[in-house]
Design a protein around this motif. Structure first.
Motif, PDB file in Angstrom:
ATOM      1  N   ASP A  22       0.830  -1.211   0.000  1.00 16.99           N
ATOM      2  CA  ASP A  22       0.000   0.000   0.000  1.00 16.99           C
ATOM      3  C   ASP A  22       0.864   1.260   0.000  1.00 16.99           C
ATOM      4  O   ASP A  22       0.583   2.229  -0.708  1.00 16.99           O
ATOM      5  CB  ASP A  22      -0.936   0.011   1.208  1.00 16.99           C
ATOM      6  CG  ASP A  22      -2.016  -1.055   1.117  1.00 16.99           C
ATOM      7  OD1 ASP A  22      -2.223  -1.585   0.007  1.00 16.99           O
ATOM      8  OD2 ASP A  22      -2.639  -1.355   2.148  1.00 16.99           O
ATOM      9  N   ILE A  23       1.936   1.252   0.784  1.00 15.50           N
ATOM     10  CA  ILE A  23       2.844   2.397   0.838  1.00 15.50           C
ATOM     11  C   ILE A  23       3.516   2.595  -0.534  1.00 15.50           C
ATOM     12  O   ILE A  23       3.653   3.722  -1.006  1.00 15.50           O
ATOM     13  CB  ILE A  23       3.888   2.213   1.955  1.00 15.50           C
ATOM     14  CG1 ILE A  23       3.194   2.341   3.310  1.00 15.50           C
ATOM     15  CG2 ILE A  23       5.023   3.218   1.819  1.00 15.50           C
ATOM     16  CD1 ILE A  23       4.082   1.997   4.486  1.00 15.50           C
ATOM     17  N   ALA A  24       3.879   1.500  -1.198  1.00 17.26           N
ATOM     18  CA  ALA A  24       4.505   1.596  -2.521  1.00 17.26           C
ATOM     19  C   ALA A  24       3.536   2.185  -3.547  1.00 17.26           C
ATOM     20  O   ALA A  24       3.922   3.009  -4.383  1.00 17.26           O
ATOM     21  CB  ALA A  24       4.994   0.226  -2.971  1.00 17.26           C
ATOM     22  N   VAL A  25       2.273   1.803  -3.489  1.00 18.47           N
ATOM     23  CA  VAL A  25       1.271   2.347  -4.410  1.00 18.47           C
ATOM     24  C   VAL A  25       1.065   3.833  -4.154  1.00 18.47           C
ATOM     25  O   VAL A  25       1.011   4.643  -5.091  1.00 18.47           O
ATOM     26  CB  VAL A  25      -0.062   1.567  -4.279  1.00 18.47           C
ATOM     27  CG1 VAL A  25      -1.188   2.292  -4.988  1.00 18.47           C
ATOM     28  CG2 VAL A  25       0.095   0.161  -4.826  1.00 18.47           C
ATOM     29  N   ILE A  26       0.974   4.221  -2.899  1.00 14.58           N
ATOM     30  CA  ILE A  26       0.789   5.641  -2.560  1.00 14.58           C
ATOM     31  C   ILE A  26       2.001   6.453  -3.020  1.00 14.58           C
ATOM     32  O   ILE A  26       1.856   7.540  -3.583  1.00 14.58           O
ATOM     33  CB  ILE A  26       0.538   5.803  -1.053  1.00 14.58           C
ATOM     34  CG1 ILE A  26      -0.839   5.237  -0.704  1.00 14.58           C
ATOM     35  CG2 ILE A  26       0.635   7.267  -0.642  1.00 14.58           C
ATOM     36  CD1 ILE A  26      -1.113   5.133   0.782  1.00 14.58           C
ATOM     37  N   ALA A  27       3.191   5.923  -2.822  1.00 10.51           N
ATOM     38  CA  ALA A  27       4.403   6.619  -3.264  1.00 10.51           C
ATOM     39  C   ALA A  27       4.423   6.757  -4.784  1.00 10.51           C
ATOM     40  O   ALA A  27       4.788   7.814  -5.318  1.00 10.51           O
ATOM     41  CB  ALA A  27       5.641   5.880  -2.780  1.00 10.51           C
ATOM     42  N   ALA A  28       4.009   5.720  -5.508  1.00 10.57           N
ATOM     43  CA  ALA A  28       3.981   5.787  -6.970  1.00 10.57           C
ATOM     44  C   ALA A  28       2.978   6.825  -7.456  1.00 10.57           C
ATOM     45  O   ALA A  28       3.243   7.571  -8.404  1.00 10.57           O
ATOM     46  CB  ALA A  28       3.649   4.415  -7.547  1.00 10.57           C
ATOM     47  N   VAL A  29       1.834   6.926  -6.799  1.00  7.79           N
ATOM     48  CA  VAL A  29       0.828   7.925  -7.165  1.00  7.79           C
ATOM     49  C   VAL A  29       1.371   9.331  -6.903  1.00  7.79           C
ATOM     50  O   VAL A  29       1.200  10.241  -7.731  1.00  7.79           O
ATOM     51  CB  VAL A  29      -0.494   7.677  -6.401  1.00  7.79           C
ATOM     52  CG1 VAL A  29      -1.431   8.853  -6.532  1.00  7.79           C
ATOM     53  CG2 VAL A  29      -1.155   6.403  -6.903  1.00  7.79           C
TER      54      VAL A  29
END
Length: 156
Positions: A22-29
Motif C-alpha cells: 500500500d505504501i509503494a502504491v501511494i508513493a507511486a501515485v
C-alpha cells in the motif's frame, strides 16, 4: 516459493507485506502527480515563451507593414518594399502560432490569412478597381490583426 513462505510461522508478516504494498502504491501515485505538475509547469513556461516571441514578431511585422501601407500608394509598391521579408516573417509567425495562447493564435492566423488574401488578389490576372480596393482592405485587416497580436503593452 509462496508455499514455503506460507509455512513460516511469523506472526503478522502478511499484514506487513500488505502495508508495504500500500505504501509503494501511494508513493507511486505521489511521484506521478509530481511529474504531472512539473510537466504542466513546463508547458506553461513554453507557452509564455512562444507568446513573447510571437508578440515581438507581430510588433515588428506591424511596424514594417504600417510604415509601407499608404492608402494612396498601390499595393504593388507596398509588396515591392516589404513582400519577401513579410512573407517569411508571417510564415514563421503562423508556424509558431499553434503553440501560443488561443487569442494570440487567432490574431496571428487572421493576419496571415488576410495578408495572403491580399497577395492572391494582387497577383490575380484580373485587376479592377474593386479587387485593388479589396486587396488594400485585406492588407489593412492584416495590419489590424498584427496590432492586436502585438498587444497594447508593446505599442507606443
Amino acid at each position: 516459493m509462496t508455499l514455503l513462505l506460507a509455512c513460516v510461522p511469523v506472526p503478522g508478516w502478511r499484514e506487513n507485506l500488505h502495508v508495504a504494498a500500500d505504501i509503494a502504491v501511494i508513493a507511486a501515485v505521489l511521484v506521478g502527480a509530481v511529474a504531472l505538475l512539473v510537466q504542466l509547469g513546463e508547458r506553461r513556461s513554453r507557452r509564455a515563451a512562444v507568446d513573447v516571441r510571437l508578440r515581438t514578431g507581430a510588433l515588428q511585422a506591424y511596424r514594417q507593414l504600417k510604415g509601407a501601407l499608404d492608402p494612396e500608394s498601390p499595393l504593388s509598391s507596398v509588396l515591392a518594399r516589404v513582400g519577401a521579408a513579410m512573407d517569411q516573417m508571417l510564415r514563421a509567425l503562423a508556424a509558431d502560432a499553434p503553440e501560443a495562447s488561443r487569442s494570440l493564435e487567432r490574431s496571428i492566423s487572421a493576419a496571415y490569412a488576410a495578408y495572403w488574401h491580399a497577395r492572391s488578389l494582387h497577383e490575380s490576372p484580373v485587376h479592377t478597381e474593386t479587387t485593388a480596393r479589396e486587396a488594400l482592405d485585406a492588407m489593412a485587416r492584416c495590419v489590424a490583426q498584427l496590432k492586436s497580436a502585438a498587444g497594447p503593452e508593446l505599442l507606443p
